[in-house]
Design a protein around this motif. Structure first.
Motif, mmCIF file in Angstrom:
data_model
loop_
_atom_site.group_PDB
_atom_site.id
_atom_site.type_symbol
_atom_site.label_atom_id
_atom_site.label_comp_id
_atom_site.label_asym_id
_atom_site.label_seq_id
_atom_site.Cartn_x
_atom_site.Cartn_y
_atom_site.Cartn_z
ATOM 1 N N GLU A 1 0.830 -1.199 0.000
ATOM 2 C CA GLU A 1 0.000 0.000 0.000
ATOM 3 C C GLU A 1 0.869 1.255 0.000
ATOM 4 O O GLU A 1 0.649 2.182 -0.782
ATOM 5 C CB GLU A 1 -0.914 -0.023 1.212
ATOM 6 C CG GLU A 1 -1.794 1.199 1.372
ATOM 7 C CD GLU A 1 -2.661 1.082 2.615
ATOM 8 O OE1 GLU A 1 -3.650 0.330 2.582
ATOM 9 O OE2 GLU A 1 -2.335 1.743 3.623
ATOM 10 N N VAL B 1 -8.465 8.454 -1.814
ATOM 11 C CA VAL B 1 -7.210 8.011 -2.432
ATOM 12 C C VAL B 1 -6.349 9.220 -2.797
ATOM 13 O O VAL B 1 -5.132 9.221 -2.591
ATOM 14 C CB VAL B 1 -7.491 7.149 -3.680
ATOM 15 C CG1 VAL B 1 -6.194 6.859 -4.440
ATOM 16 C CG2 VAL B 1 -8.161 5.835 -3.284
ATOM 17 N N PHE C 1 1.078 4.202 -2.971
ATOM 18 C CA PHE C 1 0.797 5.611 -2.716
ATOM 19 C C PHE C 1 2.028 6.470 -3.006
ATOM 20 O O PHE C 1 1.919 7.577 -3.548
ATOM 21 C CB PHE C 1 0.338 5.818 -1.271
ATOM 22 C CG PHE C 1 -1.146 5.674 -1.088
ATOM 23 C CD1 PHE C 1 -2.007 6.670 -1.523
ATOM 24 C CD2 PHE C 1 -1.681 4.542 -0.502
ATOM 25 C CE1 PHE C 1 -3.376 6.544 -1.364
ATOM 26 C CE2 PHE C 1 -3.050 4.407 -0.334
ATOM 27 C CZ PHE C 1 -3.904 5.411 -0.764
ATOM 28 N N TYR D 1 -8.212 5.608 7.301
ATOM 29 C CA TYR D 1 -8.592 6.920 6.771
ATOM 30 C C TYR D 1 -9.863 6.821 5.932
ATOM 31 O O TYR D 1 -10.799 7.617 6.083
ATOM 32 C CB TYR D 1 -7.433 7.459 5.933
ATOM 33 C CG TYR D 1 -7.675 8.782 5.262
ATOM 34 C CD1 TYR D 1 -7.533 9.967 5.970
ATOM 35 C CD2 TYR D 1 -8.023 8.843 3.922
ATOM 36 C CE1 TYR D 1 -7.737 11.198 5.350
ATOM 37 C CE2 TYR D 1 -8.228 10.062 3.290
ATOM 38 C CZ TYR D 1 -8.087 11.230 4.008
ATOM 39 O OH TYR D 1 -8.292 12.433 3.389
ATOM 40 N N TYR E 1 0.410 9.043 2.764
ATOM 41 C CA TYR E 1 0.935 7.744 3.161
ATOM 42 C C TYR E 1 2.053 7.864 4.189
ATOM 43 O O TYR E 1 2.370 6.902 4.908
ATOM 44 C CB TYR E 1 1.474 6.993 1.927
ATOM 45 C CG TYR E 1 2.728 7.586 1.355
ATOM 46 C CD1 TYR E 1 3.987 7.156 1.783
ATOM 47 C CD2 TYR E 1 2.687 8.595 0.399
ATOM 48 C CE1 TYR E 1 5.154 7.708 1.271
ATOM 49 C CE2 TYR E 1 3.833 9.152 -0.114
ATOM 50 C CZ TYR E 1 5.067 8.711 0.317
ATOM 51 O OH TYR E 1 6.211 9.255 -0.186
ATOM 52 N N PHE F 1 -4.327 3.142 5.036
ATOM 53 C CA PHE F 1 -5.341 3.856 4.260
ATOM 54 C C PHE F 1 -6.750 3.421 4.640
ATOM 55 O O PHE F 1 -7.672 4.244 4.626
ATOM 56 C CB PHE F 1 -5.116 3.614 2.766
ATOM 57 C CG PHE F 1 -6.206 4.187 1.896
ATOM 58 C CD1 PHE F 1 -6.360 5.553 1.770
ATOM 59 C CD2 PHE F 1 -7.081 3.346 1.226
ATOM 60 C CE1 PHE F 1 -7.371 6.086 0.980
ATOM 61 C CE2 PHE F 1 -8.092 3.863 0.437
ATOM 62 C CZ PHE F 1 -8.238 5.230 0.309
ATOM 63 N N PHE G 1 -5.050 11.068 0.697
ATOM 64 C CA PHE G 1 -4.358 10.327 1.756
ATOM 65 C C PHE G 1 -2.853 10.590 1.723
ATOM 66 O O PHE G 1 -2.208 10.501 0.682
ATOM 67 C CB PHE G 1 -4.617 8.826 1.588
ATOM 68 C CG PHE G 1 -3.927 7.977 2.606
ATOM 69 C CD1 PHE G 1 -4.279 8.019 3.938
ATOM 70 C CD2 PHE G 1 -2.897 7.110 2.224
ATOM 71 C CE1 PHE G 1 -3.641 7.232 4.880
ATOM 72 C CE2 PHE G 1 -2.252 6.313 3.153
ATOM 73 C CZ PHE G 1 -2.630 6.378 4.488
#
Length: 315
Positions: free
Chosen positions: A89, A174, A93, A188, A179, A185, A177
């Motif tokens: 993830e 998306v 990001f 969030y 990172y 995520f 966010f």
């Protein structure tokens, strides 16, 4: 031949200039990171190569791709993405935002009059790759949206209504966010989607409450504006009953407005736009727009069922 070649070159230059102008007008939304400005060539290469091709498309043999139970096929397909591990993830990001950052830096240096197609190709490639990363993050979190929405459905707010809002909220999450703050995520996105769903439910309840209150107060209102067509009382009552059946296909606010504006039932008076605006908590112009929308729907229904009297009434 020389003239033809010059014409082709002029056309190519014009096309390149237009392409550059479109890029300059395109909004590039990203979360910047101080590390982006200090990356060397080796660091950039690491970002470009840290997500291999398999991670983009997902592993079709993965058990996590089994369709969630009790979901229609089209929703099950939306939930087929692999759930990302924390490091995957973060890598996606970082890749997405760095590619947008890099595209934005190169775009800021563009001169539409002198730039080359190669420069534009590079910027568009970065944006395309950033979009691929964004789509992968989105697909991997669709199950979260469905699981939240299923818990928020009420008798007056449907799953489909909340799902469309949930998908939109996920897309925004998306893009927003960061990172680098150290949390997942999903945490969030869960808060963003849940808050949005609860706000929609609360707004629906307020609207329904205003509608019920206005409906109860409607017979007691003193109104002055007349809008009844010239016809005998019996014909009017029959027609109003027929129209009353048809407006069940309208939403609650539209029903209230049509009943008030066309004096349905045994009342001989209609309510003004201002009176309805005060009851519904909207502007007078908004009531007018809602009436026009409702009338358009009734016209369509009257044409489909050949109810000429209804068409004449609302026409």
């Amino acid at each position: 031949m020389i003239a033809c070649s010059s014409l082709l070159e002029a056309r190519q230059e014009k096309a390149t200039r237009r392409r550059a102008e479109r890029l300059l007008q395109t909004e590039i939304d990203f979360i910047s990171n101080p590390a982006f400005k200090t990356l060397d060539v080796e660091g950039e290469f690491e970002i470009f190569s840290e997500c291999n091709a398999a991670s983009w498309e997902g592993n079709n043999n993965s058990p996590s791709l089994k369709n969630p139970r009790q979901l229609p096929a089209h929703l099950a397909r939306l939930c087929e993405g692999d759930v990302l591990a924390a490091d995957e993830e973060q890598a996606l990001f970082r890749r997405m935002n760095f590619l947008k950052y890099k595209a934005n830096v190169l775009r800021s240096q563009l001169n539409p009059e002198t730039c080359s197609d190669q420069e534009l190709d590079t910027i568009e490639l970065f944006l395309d790759e950033a979009l691929r990363a964004r789509n992968q993050i989105f697909r991997s979190n669709m199950r979260l949206v469905v699981s939240i929405i299923k818990k928020c459905v009420t008798p007056h707010v449907t799953f489909d209504d909340l799902l469309s809002d949930g998908i939109w909220t996920l897309m925004k999450a998306v893009d927003k966010f960061d990172y680098d703050r150290g949390f997942r995520f999903s945490t969030y996105a869960y808060r963003a989607i849940t808050n949005y769903a609860y706000r929609k439910i609360a707004d629906q309840r307020k609207e329904r409450s205003r509608y019920l209150q206005a409906k109860q107060e409607q017979p007691l209102e003193e109104v002055s504006e007349e809008k009844r067509p010239e016809m005998d009382e019996q014909t009017w009552l029959e027609l109003s009953e027929l129209l009353d059946q048809k407006i069940e296909n309208l939403d609650q606010r539209e029903q209230l407005i049509v009943r008030a504006r066309y004096a349905l039932g045994r009342s001989s008076k209609v309510q003004t736009f201002q009176k309805l605006a005060d009851q519904l908590g909207v502007s007078k112009e908004r009531v007018r727009q809602l009436e026009q929308r409702a009338v358009a729907k009734l016209r369509a229904m009257s044409e489909e069922t050949r109810l000429d009297q209804i068409h004449e009434l609302v026409g």
